[in-house]
Design a protein around this motif. Structure first.
Motif, short mmCIF file in Angstrom:
data_model
loop_
_atom_site.label_atom_id
_atom_site.label_comp_id
_atom_site.label_asym_id
_atom_site.label_seq_id
_atom_site.Cartn_x
_atom_site.Cartn_y
_atom_site.Cartn_z
N MET A 1 34.70 35.96 23.19
CA MET A 1 35.74 36.11 24.62
C MET A 1 35.19 36.82 26.04
O MET A 1 34.32 37.31 26.05
CB MET A 1 36.84 36.69 24.31
N SER A 2 36.38 35.82 26.58
CA SER A 2 35.50 36.04 28.10
C SER A 2 35.62 37.62 28.45
O SER A 2 36.46 38.74 28.70
CB SER A 2 36.09 35.45 29.02
N GLU A 3 35.27 37.77 29.29
CA GLU A 3 35.02 39.48 30.16
C GLU A 3 36.45 39.94 30.83
O GLU A 3 36.47 38.91 31.22
CB GLU A 3 34.05 40.21 30.83
N ARG A 4 36.93 41.39 30.43
CA ARG A 4 38.03 41.26 31.12
C ARG A 4 38.25 41.33 32.84
O ARG A 4 36.90 42.30 32.93
CB ARG A 4 38.66 42.94 30.44
N ILE A 5 39.22 40.71 33.56
CA ILE A 5 38.68 40.92 34.84
C ILE A 5 39.20 41.86 35.43
O ILE A 5 40.48 42.33 35.34
CB ILE A 5 39.92 39.55 35.22
N THR A 6 38.50 42.96 36.48
CA THR A 6 38.92 44.01 36.85
C THR A 6 39.25 44.01 38.84
O THR A 6 37.96 42.77 38.51
CB THR A 6 38.75 45.19 36.36
N THR A 7 39.19 44.23 39.70
CA THR A 7 39.48 43.94 41.20
C THR A 7 40.01 44.79 41.48
O THR A 7 39.74 45.97 40.88
CB THR A 7 41.10 43.16 40.65
N PRO A 8 39.47 45.23 42.77
CA PRO A 8 39.20 46.88 43.51
C PRO A 8 40.79 47.10 43.45
O PRO A 8 40.78 48.06 44.75
CB PRO A 8 38.98 45.90 44.75
N PHE A 9 41.90 46.73 43.17
CA PHE A 9 42.73 47.21 43.54
C PHE A 9 43.92 47.26 42.34
O PHE A 9 43.47 47.05 41.29
CB PHE A 9 43.70 45.75 43.87
N GLY A 10 44.70 48.26 42.55
CA GLY A 10 45.68 48.95 41.57
C GLY A 10 47.41 49.02 41.66
O GLY A 10 47.85 48.00 42.48
N PHE A 11 47.78 49.90 40.71
CA PHE A 11 49.46 50.43 41.13
C PHE A 11 49.56 50.47 42.41
O PHE A 11 50.62 49.78 42.57
CB PHE A 11 49.32 51.71 40.20
N GLU A 12 49.23 51.03 43.04
CA GLU A 12 49.87 51.23 44.47
C GLU A 12 49.34 50.36 45.75
O GLU A 12 49.94 50.21 46.98
CB GLU A 12 49.56 52.64 45.03
N THR A 13 48.70 49.12 45.65
CA THR A 13 48.35 48.07 46.67
C THR A 13 49.36 47.55 46.62
O THR A 13 50.37 47.42 45.56
CB THR A 13 47.06 47.60 46.18
N THR A 14 49.04 46.79 48.03
CA THR A 14 50.20 45.98 48.35
C THR A 14 49.75 44.78 48.10
O THR A 14 48.85 44.32 48.58
CB THR A 14 50.81 46.68 49.55
N ALA A 15 51.15 43.66 48.17
CA ALA A 15 50.92 42.68 48.79
C ALA A 15 50.02 42.15 50.17
O ALA A 15 49.41 41.07 49.87
CB ALA A 15 51.76 41.07 48.26
N LEU A 16 50.36 42.52 50.67
CA LEU A 16 48.91 42.93 52.54
C LEU A 16 48.35 42.93 52.54
O LEU A 16 47.38 42.25 53.06
CB LEU A 16 50.54 43.25 53.18
N GLU A 17 47.83 43.80 51.57
CA GLU A 17 46.90 44.60 51.31
C GLU A 17 45.58 43.54 50.54
O GLU A 17 44.60 43.36 50.92
CB GLU A 17 46.47 45.74 50.61
N VAL A 18 46.25 42.90 49.72
CA VAL A 18 45.19 42.11 48.65
C VAL A 18 45.02 40.93 49.62
O VAL A 18 44.01 39.91 49.26
CB VAL A 18 46.62 41.58 47.62
#
Length: 316
Positions: free
Chosen positions: A1-18
């Motif tokens: 099974m591949s390692e879970r992907i995590t990003t620098p973003f979270g609950f409060e991140t907006t689409a424009l920030e991504v």
């Protein structure tokens, strides 16, 4: 099974920030339901990053208004509008017939939620017909355009998938009592399973498909539901935290992660929430991914049932 992907973003991140610093020049995108709710913010972010975006909408007047406003806001004049009624197979096929050239991003964002029992002219339950069958026909119909170069398909699912697997022996509530949340839940499970099977079938074509939970955002999608009822649904699924609402911009962020992040390059069948790959749902929690929503046998069965019901195949 591949390692879970995590990003620098979270609950409060907006689409424009991504999409900050992302260049989508030369890329073409379609966003279903792009004229309201998180669809608007999805279009805004894609356009801000330089993509050509087509808003596929039931309400053309609303779509044109949004396109005009977002063109002014982003400076991107390549925001177009085309008619699409997902509950109508003929409307979906007409959209496909009118599409020309490559397609790099297909955001299957539109949907209906917790509606009273309604059937299409074919006799299909409306939520499954719209949320899954409509997008299934659209995506397979655009297969030739998507295989152009590393296309990504993103399906907006929901934590409501935890309410029900796809009940294959009675998808359309012909023999069981209709429950609008089970109906919505199985349609959202189908959104995830679609990507699981597409990943197998399309790996060699360079097309990937993943799904997500956008969060709870009070938009037109919830027109049949009160905030109190949403909170009760979460409580019944084992969540003990108060309902946390997102803005439409925050709600669109996870969509954009799956659409543009290099971390998901070449991956299919994933399910994200709050901008990161979801953990398995182990019961007693309001989020996560149900085991039945990434079951390869269920995914293969869903594809088979969908092709047989809709009498379609891949449009190479």
């Amino acid at each position: 099974m591949s390692e879970r992907i995590t990003t620098p973003f979270g609950f409060e991140t907006t689409a424009l920030e991504v999409v900050e610093g992302v260049d989508l020049s030369g890329r073409r995108a379609v966003v279903t339901g792009g004229s309201s709710g998180i669809g608007v913010e999805t279009v805004r972010a894609l356009a801000a990053a330089g993509a050509e975006v087509t808003i596929a909408a039931r309400n053309l007047e609303a779509g044109r208004k949004v396109a005009s406003e977002l063109s002014a806001a982003t400076g991107n004049q390549r925001i177009f509008v085309a008619p699409l009624e997902l509950a109508s197979q003929e409307s979906v096929k007409e959209f496909v017939r009118n599409w020309d050239g490559p397609l790099h991003l297909l955001i299957n964002n539109a949907g209906v939620m917790a509606t009273p029992l309604t059937r299409t002219p074919e006799g299909w339950e409306l939520q499954f017909a719209t949320n899954h069958f409509g997008h299934f026909t659209l995506t397979l119909g655009l297969f030739g355009a998507l295989r152009a170069e590393g296309a990504r398909v993103v399906n907006v699912s929901s934590s409501a998938h935890l309410a029900s697997p796809v009940v294959f022996d009675d998808i359309h509530f012909e023999r069981r009592e209709y429950d609008r949340w089970q109906a919505y839940g199985q349609s959202k499970t189908a959104n995830v399973l679609f990507g699981v099977e597409a990943g197998k079938r399309w790996a060699s074509e360079g097309i990937t498909m993943n799904a997500l939970m956008p969060g709870v955002i009070m938009t037109a999608l919830q027109r049949h539901v009160t905030p109190e009822e949403l909170q009760e649904r979460i409580r019944l699924r084992g969540g003990d935290k108060p309902l946390q609402l997102k803005t439409p911009g925050q709600g669109a962020a996870t969509t954009l992660v799956l659409a543009v992040s290099p971390l998901v390059e070449g991956r299919s069948g994933l399910y994200f929430e709050d901008c990161n790959e979801a953990l398995p749902n182990t019961g007693g929690m309001s989020g996560g991914l149900a085991a039945y929503a990434h079951d390869p046998e269920a995914a293969a069965q869903l594809w088979k049932v969908s092709e047989e019901t809709l009498e379609i195949g891949e449009q190479a």
